[in-house]
Design an enzyme around this catalytic site. Structure first.
Site, PDB file in Angstrom:
ATOM      1  N   ASP A  57      84.475  53.802  36.816  1.00  0.00           N
ATOM      2  CA  ASP A  57      83.124  54.200  37.200  1.00  0.00           C
ATOM      3  C   ASP A  57      82.684  53.200  38.255  1.00  0.00           C
ATOM      4  O   ASP A  57      82.447  52.023  37.952  1.00  0.00           O
ATOM      5  CB  ASP A  57      82.196  54.162  35.992  1.00  0.00           C
ATOM      6  CG  ASP A  57      80.778  54.638  36.325  1.00  0.00           C
ATOM      7  OD1 ASP A  57      80.386  54.592  37.505  1.00  0.00           O
ATOM      8  OD2 ASP A  57      80.053  55.051  35.391  1.00  0.00           O
ATOM      9  N   TYR A 149      71.185  61.212  49.867  1.00  0.00           N
ATOM     10  CA  TYR A 149      72.532  61.165  50.433  1.00  0.00           C
ATOM     11  C   TYR A 149      72.507  60.529  51.814  1.00  0.00           C
ATOM     12  O   TYR A 149      73.332  59.665  52.129  1.00  0.00           O
ATOM     13  CB  TYR A 149      73.103  62.578  50.500  1.00  0.00           C
ATOM     14  CG  TYR A 149      74.568  62.642  50.857  1.00  0.00           C
ATOM     15  CD1 TYR A 149      75.546  62.307  49.938  1.00  0.00           C
ATOM     16  CD2 TYR A 149      74.990  63.058  52.123  1.00  0.00           C
ATOM     17  CE1 TYR A 149      76.899  62.366  50.241  1.00  0.00           C
ATOM     18  CE2 TYR A 149      76.332  63.137  52.452  1.00  0.00           C
ATOM     19  CZ  TYR A 149      77.281  62.786  51.501  1.00  0.00           C
ATOM     20  OH  TYR A 149      78.614  62.839  51.817  1.00  0.00           O
TER      21      TYR A 149
END
Length: 242
Positions: A57, A149
């Site tokens: 992760d 983003y």
């Protein structure tokens, strides 16, 4: 093909799409590749020549420390880091929740920073290395929505430049890779109208293929790009040329 023979590489987000292609092409070019992802979607990569899988992760520092320590223990060095893992959302500023903002920042931006921080001591010790941070055309241009983003991919672009000039005298190169619209499971899950719009605005008139991005990553990872750092390698079918 042997442009990466003898090199040890870590690739994040390797379960599918661009990351998977980068991992596979790196291995074909002779690298020993540690392909990582957050889930189990890349575990089938393990066992192929030159490829092994580890869970990672990217937003968790402990995961980075574990993976890097293991790679160094077994391989003795890290030559290439391809920071590819990322997610996208399309909420405009006034609709974006704190939770979604923090999730995108954690994976796209913090994950990139944690990856660089984790491998740099080894690269400094060996006096060489190539870090490839996957940004996007949306790190330089905008589309409606996509606020988080844009913010994170723009950050990746400038983080790469900072690291490039910081470590240039240490034999470590840091470049950013900027894909245009690429046909992957990530884009397949998007609103078809968004996909059609971006492809329609691409001068070459088609979506890119993951391997077309992977070949750019091979160039940045290899000694062929030995005088290249702090650069933005754009592979977008001409989108940003407009």
């Amino acid at each position: 093909m042997s442009r990466l023979t003898g090199k040890v590489a870590i690739v994040t987000g390797a379960g599918r799409g661009i990351g998977r292609s980068i991992a596979e092409v790196f291995a074909r070019e002779g690298a020993s590749v540690v392909a990582t992802s957050r889930g189990s979607d890349a575990d089938q990569l393990g066992g192929r020549p030159g490829l092994e899988y580890q869970q990672l992760d990217v937003a968790k520092d402990a995961d980075w420390q574990r993976v890097v320590a293991d790679v160094l223990d077994r391989h003795g060095r890290i030559d290439v880091l391809a920071n590819n893992a990322g997610i996208i959302t399309y909420q405009p500023v006034h609709e974006l929740t704190v939770e979604d903002w923090e999730r995108v920042v954690a994976i796209n931006q913090t994950g990139t920073w944690l990856g660089m921080r984790a491998v740099l001591p080894a690269m400094l010790g060996q006096g060489s290395g190539s870090i490839i941070n996957v940004s996007s055309i949306w790190g330089s241009a905008a589309v409606a929505g996509g606020h988080a983003y844009h913010a994170t991919k723009g950050a990746v672009r400038n983080m790469s430049k900072n690291a490039a000039i910081t470590y240039a005298q240490n034999g470590i190169r840091v470049n950013s890779l900027h894909p245009g619209f690429i046909s992957t499971p990530l884009t397949d899950a998007q609103d078809p109208e968004v996909n059609d719009y971006v492809v329609g605005q691409t001068p070459m008139g088609r979506a890119g293929k993951p391997e077309e991005i992977a070949q750019g990553a091979v160039f940045l990872a290899s000694d062929d790009s030995s005088f290249m750092t702090g650069a933005e390698l754009v592979i977008d079918g001409g989108y940003l040329a407009q």
